[in-house]
Design an enzyme around this catalytic site. Structure first.
Site, PDB file in Angstrom:
ATOM      1  N   GLU A 129      39.812  39.163  42.655  1.00 42.82           N
ATOM      2  CA  GLU A 129      40.592  38.262  42.313  1.00 42.82           C
ATOM      3  C   GLU A 129      40.317  37.104  43.475  1.00 42.82           C
ATOM      4  O   GLU A 129      40.422  37.020  44.767  1.00 42.82           O
ATOM      5  CB  GLU A 129      42.047  38.643  42.658  1.00 42.82           C
ATOM      6  CG  GLU A 129      42.449  39.717  41.676  1.00 42.82           C
ATOM      7  CD  GLU A 129      42.987  39.098  40.288  1.00 42.82           C
ATOM      8  OE1 GLU A 129      42.932  38.107  40.095  1.00 42.82           O
ATOM      9  OE2 GLU A 129      43.599  39.936  39.625  1.00 42.82           O
ATOM     10  N   HIS A 175      39.709  36.935  31.411  1.00 39.66           N
ATOM     11  CA  HIS A 175      40.693  36.135  31.196  1.00 39.66           C
ATOM     12  C   HIS A 175      40.545  34.797  30.898  1.00 39.66           C
ATOM     13  O   HIS A 175      39.821  34.099  31.962  1.00 39.66           O
ATOM     14  CB  HIS A 175      41.859  36.379  32.447  1.00 39.66           C
ATOM     15  CG  HIS A 175      42.425  37.762  32.048  1.00 39.66           C
ATOM     16  ND1 HIS A 175      42.597  38.494  33.446  1.00 39.66           N
ATOM     17  CD2 HIS A 175      42.621  38.482  31.217  1.00 39.66           C
ATOM     18  CE1 HIS A 175      43.257  39.618  33.274  1.00 39.66           C
ATOM     19  NE2 HIS A 175      43.253  39.711  31.838  1.00 39.66           N
ATOM     20  N   GLU A 195      41.116  31.826  33.571  1.00 42.43           N
ATOM     21  CA  GLU A 195      40.393  32.000  34.945  1.00 42.43           C
ATOM     22  C   GLU A 195      38.962  31.442  35.108  1.00 42.43           C
ATOM     23  O   GLU A 195      37.876  32.070  35.359  1.00 42.43           O
ATOM     24  CB  GLU A 195      40.496  33.609  35.309  1.00 42.43           C
ATOM     25  CG  GLU A 195      42.018  34.261  35.301  1.00 42.43           C
ATOM     26  CD  GLU A 195      42.171  35.423  35.455  1.00 42.43           C
ATOM     27  OE1 GLU A 195      41.063  36.258  35.458  1.00 42.43           O
ATOM     28  OE2 GLU A 195      43.117  36.107  35.193  1.00 42.43           O
ATOM     29  N   HIS A 211      38.104  37.811  38.447  1.00 42.93           N
ATOM     30  CA  HIS A 211      39.183  37.312  38.094  1.00 42.93           C
ATOM     31  C   HIS A 211      39.836  36.184  39.156  1.00 42.93           C
ATOM     32  O   HIS A 211      39.168  36.080  40.123  1.00 42.93           O
ATOM     33  CB  HIS A 211      40.262  38.388  37.831  1.00 42.93           C
ATOM     34  CG  HIS A 211      40.179  39.293  36.778  1.00 42.93           C
ATOM     35  ND1 HIS A 211      40.880  39.406  35.663  1.00 42.93           N
ATOM     36  CD2 HIS A 211      39.203  40.269  36.783  1.00 42.93           C
ATOM     37  CE1 HIS A 211      40.448  40.160  34.872  1.00 42.93           C
ATOM     38  NE2 HIS A 211      39.391  40.937  35.401  1.00 42.93           N
TER      39      HIS A 211
HETATM   40  O1  0X9 Z   1      46.227  42.021  35.600  1.00 47.53           O
HETATM   41  C1  0X9 Z   1      44.991  41.962  35.602  1.00 47.53           C
HETATM   42  O2  0X9 Z   1      44.300  42.303  34.768  1.00 47.53           O
HETATM   43  C2  0X9 Z   1      44.478  41.685  36.906  1.00 47.53           C
HETATM   44  N1  0X9 Z   1      45.100  40.437  37.414  1.00 47.53           N
HETATM   45  S1  0X9 Z   1      45.004  38.938  36.789  1.00 47.53           S
HETATM   46  O3  0X9 Z   1      46.040  38.104  37.367  1.00 47.53           O
HETATM   47  N2  0X9 Z   1      43.541  38.346  36.765  1.00 47.53           N
HETATM   48  O4  0X9 Z   1      45.196  39.204  35.278  1.00 47.53           O
HETATM   49  C3  0X9 Z   1      44.562  42.561  37.839  1.00 47.53           C
HETATM   50  C4  0X9 Z   1      44.041  43.969  37.462  1.00 47.53           C
HETATM   51  C5  0X9 Z   1      44.164  44.919  38.597  1.00 47.53           C
HETATM   52  N3  0X9 Z   1      43.953  46.278  38.025  1.00 47.53           N
HETATM   53  C6  0X9 Z   1      42.676  46.868  37.926  1.00 47.53           C
HETATM   54  N4  0X9 Z   1      41.620  46.088  38.259  1.00 47.53           N
HETATM   55  N5  0X9 Z   1      42.478  48.009  37.296  1.00 47.53           N
HETATM   56 ZN    ZN Z   2      42.437  38.298  35.460  1.00 46.84          ZN
END
Ligand code: 0X9
Ligand code: ZN
Ligand code: CA
Ligand code: CA
Length: 431
Positions: free
Chosen positions: A384, A183, A186, A311
């Site tokens: 995260e 992303h 990030e 992330h």
């Molecule tokens: O939505 C996402 O891709 C991630 N959060 S973000 O705010 N960095 O965009 C979380 C993904 C969680 N799900 C998996 N890792 N499968």
């Molecule tokens: Zn992300």
């Protein structure tokens, strides 16, 4: 008028006194049409419902308050769910007051010409990251090697750096993969990959580090989405950009090929921030990382045993699956789930993040971790990073936060690398 319950006087005040408007509890007629909202959503079901409205989910604070950016109709749809919705403010007013986020489209030719703004120059843009990786190889030619695994949509190199003893030889050692920055906004995650690279090379004389580096082959893809990064910083302010730069942008973390688009955890609309793309791996960036991971199958055996995808933000340690709320499913049995949980919780105990299954946050499909595990049985986690909550500004911590927030993961990363020969060892099983 937007809100039926608001009287004429309020509407006039809102037009005359934009300063007051910022503190008001609901949108005004003078708003930009985009709102920063906090939705109380206590369960994965509720948070998935919020995500499915198509809002930009920018973080989940303490797992109950979801911060989102919504337009007028999404705001209405959110209220119609019956979930408590708090209007934090007009989104663009909020960003202006932060003084560093700006949604102006970059001028033709502007992308790639700008650096991070003041207060953020400690972050690495694409050229600076490339230079840093090249310098690492010059400083440590026997420990580090660099290759391009292919090009982004706009033809930037996607770099992979390898760290090991005898780095030029493909030895029979468990391989580990770190990926950062699927992303764009990030940016702290690029710094996390670079920090691990620096720590494992500059501190090689430390015997604990040497043991890890000598017994593993550790791969890094520090900037999976270089086009998105350059676009995000292209005006000299931040743009809050998440996706790649193909068409309206594909969310790379919804474009992976394991149960792609299966389960209501992504969007089929190209303007959505969770757009899954036209097909699995339609984004060149995910396709190139896929090709690289597939290329590590040697003699029928996947060499990469473990993977972390970094992330930001919310301070979480997540494990598969994301597409289902079930703890176990096809290809993921109870022992494996227990091993995922045990290592995930131990890493979280070390860095102070919250550990949970990915779908406990909200359902996602086409995410990297489901593919790594579902396709290759690679033990794949999503971290995260800092901070734990907040609005769009939480994607942009000052560069003074880089050192502490990357070092915070030293213990978790070392534990992870340590178990990468056999993750099931953590529950007393053999591999
Ligand atoms: O939505 C996402 O891709 C991630 N959060 S973000 O705010 N960095 O965009 C979380 C993904 C969680 N799900 C998996 N890792 N499968
Ligand atoms: Zn992300
Ligand atoms: Ca080696
Ligand atoms: Ca090898």
């Amino acid at each position: 008028m937007f809100s039926k319950s608001r009287g004429k006087i309020a509407a006039v005040l809102a037009l005359c006194l934009p300063v007051l408007v910022a503190g008001m509890a609901s949108p005004s007629t003078a708003d930009s049409g985009r709102y920063l909202l906090e939705v109380t959503a206590n369960t994965s079901e509720e948070r998935t419902k919020v995500a499915q409205i198509g809002v930009d989910v920018i973080g989940a604070t303490k797992l109950t308050t979801v911060s989102v950016v919504a337009d007028r109709s999404q705001y209405r749809a959110l209220k119609a769910t019956g979930l408590p919705v708090r209007y934090v403010g007009d989104f663009e007013e909020q960003l202006k007051s932060l003084g560093k986020v700006d949604f102006t489209d970059p001028k033709p030719g502007e992308v790639g010409t700008q650096d991070f703004p003041s207060g953020y120059t400690g972050y690495h843009n694409f050229a600076e990251m490339t230079a840093e990786l090249e310098q690492t190889v010059r400083d440590h030619p026997t420990l580090a090697s660099l290759r391009s695994i292919g090009k982004s949509y706009q033809n930037r190199d996607i770099w992979a750096l390898k760290i090991s003893d005898n780095v030029g030889t493909d030895e029979s050692e468990p391989e580990v993969l770190f990926t950062c920055n699927q992303h764009a906004r990030e940016h702290l995650t690029v710094e996390q990959c670079l920090q691990i690279i620096k720590r494992y090379t500059d501190n090689y004389s430390n015997s604990a580090i040497k043991n890890m580096v000598d017994s593993r082959e550790i791969w890094f893809v520090p900037m999976v989405n270089p086009d998105g990064v350059e676009y995000d910083i292209a005006t000299g302010s931040f743009r809050g950009w998440r996706k790649n730069r193909q068409g309206n942008g594909t969310d790379l973390n919804r474009n992976w090929g394991y149960k792609w688009g299966c389960c209501g955890g992504s969007s089929g609309s190209s303007t959505s921030d969770t757009y899954r793309g036209t097909a699995a791996f339609s984004a060149p960036e995910t396709a190139r990382v896929r090709d690289f991971v597939n290329s590590r199958v040697v003699g029928g055996v996947q060499q990469i045993k473990t993977h972390i995808d970094f992330h930001s933000f919310s301070e979480l340690v997540l494990w598969p699956y994301g597409y289902t709320r079930a703890d176990t499913d096809t290809g993921l049995n109870a022992d494996e789930a227990r091993a995922f949980q045990t290592l995930g919780r131990q890493m979280a105990a070390s860095n102070g993040y919250t550990p949970e299954q990915a779908s406990d946050l909200y359902i996602t499909d086409g995410s990297v971790d489901d593919w790594m595990w579902g396709q290759h049985k690679i033990w794949s986690y999503t971290f995260e990073m800092y901070p734990s909550g907040g609005g769009l500004d939480s994607f942009y911590p000052r560069d003074t936060a880089i050192a502490t927030q990357t070092a915070r993961n030293n213990g978790a990363v070392d534990l992870f690398v340590g178990y990468s020969d056999c993750v099931k060892r953590i529950i007393g099983q053999t591999c």
